[in-house]
Design a protein around this motif. Structure first.
Motif, PDB file in Angstrom:
ATOM      1  N   PRO A   1       0.802  -1.239   0.000  1.00 52.35           N
ATOM      2  CA  PRO A   1       0.000   0.000   0.000  1.00 52.35           C
ATOM      3  C   PRO A   1       0.827   1.276   0.000  1.00 52.35           C
ATOM      4  CG  PRO A   1      -0.271  -1.235   2.062  1.00 52.35           C
ATOM      5  CD  PRO A   1       0.547  -2.071   1.165  1.00 52.35           C
ATOM      6  N   SER A   2       2.099   1.195   0.421  1.00 55.01           N
ATOM      7  CA  SER A   2       2.918   2.415   0.371  1.00 55.01           C
ATOM      8  C   SER A   2       3.206   2.828  -1.071  1.00 55.01           C
ATOM      9  CB  SER A   2       4.233   2.187   1.124  1.00 55.01           C
ATOM     10  OG  SER A   2       4.998   1.150   0.495  1.00 55.01           O
ATOM     11  N   SER A   3       3.237   1.843  -1.985  1.00 58.49           N
ATOM     12  CA  SER A   3       3.454   2.159  -3.411  1.00 58.49           C
ATOM     13  C   SER A   3       2.149   2.208  -4.191  1.00 58.49           C
ATOM     14  CB  SER A   3       4.380   1.104  -4.042  1.00 58.49           C
ATOM     15  OG  SER A   3       5.635   1.082  -3.399  1.00 58.49           O
ATOM     16  N   TYR A   4       1.132   1.446  -3.708  1.00 60.38           N
ATOM     17  CA  TYR A   4      -0.167   1.396  -4.380  1.00 60.38           C
ATOM     18  C   TYR A   4      -1.246   1.691  -3.350  1.00 60.38           C
ATOM     19  CZ  TYR A   4       2.685  -0.977  -7.876  1.00 60.38           C
ATOM     20  OH  TYR A   4       3.662  -1.294  -8.779  1.00 60.38           O
ATOM     21  N   PRO A   5      -1.668   2.939  -3.228  1.00 56.23           N
ATOM     22  CA  PRO A   5      -2.621   3.328  -2.173  1.00 56.23           C
ATOM     23  C   PRO A   5      -3.929   2.547  -2.204  1.00 56.23           C
ATOM     24  CG  PRO A   5      -1.625   5.265  -3.176  1.00 56.23           C
ATOM     25  CD  PRO A   5      -1.203   4.097  -4.016  1.00 56.23           C
ATOM     26  N   GLY A   6      -4.287   1.995  -3.339  1.00 59.11           N
ATOM     27  CA  GLY A   6      -5.544   1.252  -3.400  1.00 59.11           C
ATOM     28  C   GLY A   6      -5.449  -0.148  -2.830  1.00 59.11           C
ATOM     29  N   ALA A   7      -4.263  -0.610  -2.503  1.00 61.55           N
ATOM     30  CA  ALA A   7      -4.082  -1.976  -2.009  1.00 61.55           C
ATOM     31  C   ALA A   7      -4.247  -2.031  -0.501  1.00 61.55           C
ATOM     32  CB  ALA A   7      -2.701  -2.504  -2.389  1.00 61.55           C
ATOM     33  N   GLY A   8      -4.754  -3.150  -0.015  1.00 61.61           N
ATOM     34  CA  GLY A   8      -4.830  -3.375   1.414  1.00 61.61           C
ATOM     35  C   GLY A   8      -3.495  -3.857   1.962  1.00 61.61           C
ATOM     36  N   PRO A   9      -3.360  -3.928   3.280  1.00 63.52           N
ATOM     37  CA  PRO A   9      -2.070  -4.323   3.867  1.00 63.52           C
ATOM     38  C   PRO A   9      -1.814  -5.832   3.791  1.00 63.52           C
ATOM     39  CG  PRO A   9      -3.676  -3.931   5.600  1.00 63.52           C
ATOM     40  CD  PRO A   9      -4.347  -3.554   4.314  1.00 63.52           C
ATOM     41  N   ASN A  10      -2.844  -6.641   3.523  1.00 67.24           N
ATOM     42  CA  ASN A  10      -2.691  -8.110   3.529  1.00 67.24           C
ATOM     43  C   ASN A  10      -2.993  -8.648   2.133  1.00 67.24           C
ATOM     44  OD1 ASN A  10      -2.183  -8.175   6.390  1.00 67.24           O
ATOM     45  ND2 ASN A  10      -4.383  -7.936   6.697  1.00 67.24           N
ATOM     46  N   THR A  11      -2.017  -8.536   1.257  1.00 65.34           N
ATOM     47  CA  THR A  11      -2.210  -8.948  -0.137  1.00 65.34           C
ATOM     48  C   THR A  11      -1.175  -9.972  -0.582  1.00 65.34           C
ATOM     49  OG1 THR A  11      -0.830  -7.104  -0.884  1.00 65.34           O
ATOM     50  CG2 THR A  11      -3.213  -6.714  -0.752  1.00 65.34           C
ATOM     51  N   GLY A  12      -0.356 -10.463   0.313  1.00 71.32           N
ATOM     52  CA  GLY A  12       0.756 -11.316  -0.059  1.00 71.32           C
ATOM     53  C   GLY A  12       0.402 -12.795  -0.110  1.00 71.32           C
ATOM     54  N   PHE A  13       1.197 -13.550  -0.827  1.00 74.73           N
ATOM     55  CA  PHE A  13       1.136 -15.008  -0.805  1.00 74.73           C
ATOM     56  C   PHE A  13       2.562 -15.549  -0.813  1.00 74.73           C
ATOM     57  CE2 PHE A  13       0.831 -13.750  -5.246  1.00 74.73           C
ATOM     58  CZ  PHE A  13       1.728 -14.568  -5.903  1.00 74.73           C
ATOM     59  N   ASP A  14       2.809 -16.534   0.002  1.00 75.97           N
ATOM     60  CA  ASP A  14       4.126 -17.171   0.127  1.00 75.97           C
ATOM     61  C   ASP A  14       3.860 -18.625   0.492  1.00 75.97           C
ATOM     62  OD1 ASP A  14       6.689 -17.991   0.586  1.00 75.97           O
ATOM     63  OD2 ASP A  14       7.235 -16.328   1.910  1.00 75.97           O
ATOM     64  N   ARG A  15       3.815 -19.493  -0.522  1.00 74.04           N
ATOM     65  CA  ARG A  15       3.370 -20.865  -0.308  1.00 74.04           C
ATOM     66  C   ARG A  15       4.467 -21.858  -0.715  1.00 74.04           C
ATOM     67  NH1 ARG A  15      -0.171 -17.856   1.166  1.00 74.04           N
ATOM     68  NH2 ARG A  15      -2.435 -18.031   0.787  1.00 74.04           N
ATOM     69  N   THR A  16       4.691 -22.828   0.164  1.00 75.81           N
ATOM     70  CA  THR A  16       5.508 -24.004  -0.153  1.00 75.81           C
ATOM     71  C   THR A  16       4.614 -25.215  -0.010  1.00 75.81           C
ATOM     72  OG1 THR A  16       7.558 -22.969   0.622  1.00 75.81           O
ATOM     73  CG2 THR A  16       7.540 -25.368   0.440  1.00 75.81           C
ATOM     74  N   VAL A  17       4.415 -25.945  -1.104  1.00 76.58           N
ATOM     75  CA  VAL A  17       3.440 -27.036  -1.112  1.00 76.58           C
ATOM     76  C   VAL A  17       4.107 -28.323  -1.587  1.00 76.58           C
ATOM     77  CG1 VAL A  17       1.426 -25.549  -1.444  1.00 76.58           C
ATOM     78  CG2 VAL A  17       2.708 -26.373  -3.437  1.00 76.58           C
ATOM     79  N   GLU A  18       3.539 -29.447  -1.153  1.00 78.48           N
ATOM     80  CA  GLU A  18       3.979 -30.750  -1.632  1.00 78.48           C
ATOM     81  C   GLU A  18       3.329 -31.035  -2.982  1.00 78.48           C
ATOM     82  OE1 GLU A  18       3.322 -33.873   1.149  1.00 78.48           O
ATOM     83  OE2 GLU A  18       4.157 -32.754   2.837  1.00 78.48           O
ATOM     84  N   VAL A  19       4.100 -31.617  -3.883  1.00 79.63           N
ATOM     85  CA  VAL A  19       3.588 -31.939  -5.209  1.00 79.63           C
ATOM     86  C   VAL A  19       3.782 -33.425  -5.484  1.00 79.63           C
ATOM     87  CG1 VAL A  19       3.992 -29.625  -6.096  1.00 79.63           C
ATOM     88  CG2 VAL A  19       5.782 -31.359  -6.316  1.00 79.63           C
ATOM     89  N   ALA A  20       2.998 -33.935  -6.427  1.00 83.79           N
ATOM     90  CA  ALA A  20       3.060 -35.355  -6.769  1.00 83.79           C
ATOM     91  C   ALA A  20       3.698 -35.591  -8.127  1.00 83.79           C
ATOM     92  CB  ALA A  20       1.650 -35.951  -6.755  1.00 83.79           C
ATOM     93  N   LYS A  21       4.132 -34.519  -8.798  1.00 90.40           N
ATOM     94  CA  LYS A  21       4.799 -34.653 -10.090  1.00 90.40           C
ATOM     95  C   LYS A  21       6.257 -34.226  -9.941  1.00 90.40           C
ATOM     96  CE  LYS A  21       0.924 -34.210 -13.269  1.00 90.40           C
ATOM     97  NZ  LYS A  21       1.254 -35.446 -14.000  1.00 90.40           N
ATOM     98  N   PHE A  22       7.158 -35.006 -10.528  1.00 85.97           N
ATOM     99  CA  PHE A  22       8.583 -34.782 -10.316  1.00 85.97           C
ATOM    100  C   PHE A  22       9.303 -34.688 -11.652  1.00 85.97           C
ATOM    101  CE2 PHE A  22       6.960 -37.800  -7.023  1.00 85.97           C
ATOM    102  CZ  PHE A  22       6.718 -36.833  -6.063  1.00 85.97           C
ATOM    103  N   GLY A  23      10.536 -34.206 -11.588  1.00 86.45           N
ATOM    104  CA  GLY A  23      11.307 -33.961 -12.799  1.00 86.45           C
ATOM    105  C   GLY A  23      11.149 -32.518 -13.234  1.00 86.45           C
ATOM    106  N   ASN A  24      11.363 -32.234 -14.522  1.00 86.72           N
ATOM    107  CA  ASN A  24      11.243 -30.878 -15.058  1.00 86.72           C
ATOM    108  C   ASN A  24       9.772 -30.615 -15.394  1.00 86.72           C
ATOM    109  OD1 ASN A  24      12.224 -28.411 -15.836  1.00 86.72           O
ATOM    110  ND2 ASN A  24      12.765 -29.064 -17.910  1.00 86.72           N
ATOM    111  N   GLN A  25       9.075 -29.842 -14.551  1.00 88.05           N
ATOM    112  CA  GLN A  25       7.632 -29.667 -14.671  1.00 88.05           C
ATOM    113  C   GLN A  25       7.274 -28.206 -14.946  1.00 88.05           C
ATOM    114  OE1 GLN A  25       5.353 -32.048 -14.642  1.00 88.05           O
ATOM    115  NE2 GLN A  25       6.738 -33.725 -14.081  1.00 88.05           N
TER     116      GLN A  25
END
Length: 345
Positions: free
Chosen positions: A89-113
């Motif tokens: 919001p300091s750079s984009y006044p229209g944005a709220g303070p809680n807009t982030g995503f930071d996810r680490t998830v388990e996947v079932a497909k391996f190799g170059n995906q």
């Protein structure tokens, strides 16, 4: 899948289908377009908000191995982009303070995906599908153990020897393998040996487990240590000589407990023909029935039937000279007893 709406992001590989960011209804940025921090894991990070309502969290969908309409792709619901990002919001006044995503998830497909990240409209009309991350290629190592079940043989009755190799990338310990015979657990081995082709990597297993006799199906499974799953290394058929049957020990029947017996003590008087009889064990409440016999020739004739008197179970009887036998029959739960004495006068 619900209709996806457009997003214009300043990041390499981004494809905008629905026009400029303002028209698409979103504003945002992807900090990590896809990386694998460890085997079986995928990480994405960034921020995004809906221009119709900067405080409304935006839903995110992730697909691994294909786009949203690919039946072979793995779908992962990343939830809402609602983590704190006070810098936005300091750079984009229209944005709220809680807009982030930071996810680490388990996947079932391996190799170059390839991976595909979509944002769903939070507020306002839905638009055409737009990719946030468009097929970025990520190398994802398998978290599952791997290896091979090389051989199985039987060199002794009731035993099977198995060999092979097993490993798991980034695992803290050597991989364990479980051996089954005819689907029953037979033993666990550790892949910690070196051998031909594995001189520098101790990943081989070689051991012997017990087995039933006959045509035996031997299977080996590598045990996972982390976020993956156990993996079968295969099965083999082995002819096994039946183990020797241990001899059945003979049934030992303990002798019956001996029934308690009555005790009997006889004592002849010195000066008179008096017989002192002492029966035991002493009874407080009852007396002992008994009979006295005198020997006449070769026969015993009963001359008296009587009983003890008092808690000490003793009596004295005057008798004429001769050889006597006192018989106390079984009574009071005790076996009977007899004894002889000679009276002289």
């Amino acid at each position: 899948m619900r209709a996806l709406v457009g997003l214009a992001l300043a990041v390499a590989g981004l494809v905008v289908v629905g026009g400029p960011a303002q028209a698409a209804g979103f504003n945002g940025y992807v900090d990590d377009t896809g990386s694998s921090p460890a085997a079986g894991l995928l990480h994405v990070k960034g921020w995004i908000y809906d221009l119709d309502d900067g405080s409304a969290p935006v839903p995110l969908h992730l697909y691994v191995g294909g786009t949203w309409n690919d039946p072979n792709a793995q779908f992962i619901d990343l939830g809402l982009a609602n983590e704190p990002r006070p810098d936005v919001p300091s750079s984009y006044p229209g944005a709220g303070p809680n807009t982030g995503f930071d996810r680490t998830v388990e996947v079932a497909k391996f190799g170059n995906q390839p991976i595909y990240l979509y944002a769903l409209n939070a507020v306002g009309p839905e638009g055409d599908p737009v990719l946030l991350i468009n097929g970025t290629s990520v190398q994802i190592d398998s978290p599952n153990p791997g290896g091979d079940f090389t051989s199985a043989s039987s060199s002794a009755p009731g035993q099977v020897s198995v060999t092979g190799f097993a490993f798991e990338y980034s695992a803290p310990d050597k991989t364990r393998v479980v051996v089954t015979t005819n689907d029953a657990y037979a033993g666990t081995l550790v892949a910690d040996q070196r051998g031909p082709g594995f001189e520098d990597f101790p990943v081989m297993f070689n051991g012997t487990v017990p087995s039933p006799g006959g045509d035996v199906r031997v299977c080996v499974t590598a045990i996972d240590q982390g976020v993956g799953s156990d993996q079968s290394l295969g099965c083999k058929q082995v002819q096994v000589v039946a183990p020797p049957v241990p001899p059945v020990p003979p049934v030992v029947t303990p002798p019956p407990a001996e029934q308690p017996r009555i005790t009997l003590a006889l004592k002849a008087g010195r000066k008179k023909s008096r017989l002192r009889i002492d029966v035991g064990p002493d009874l407080e409440q009852s007396n002992y029935q008994l009979k006295i016999q005198r020997k006449a020739g070769k026969k015993w004739r009963t001359v008296k039937r009587t009983q003890t008197l008092g808690p000490r179970d003793r009596i004295r009887i005057d008798l004429r000279r001769g050889k006597y036998r006192v018989i106390v029959p079984a009574q009071h739960g005790l076996q009977g007893v007899r004894a002889t004495a000679r009276l002289r006068r």
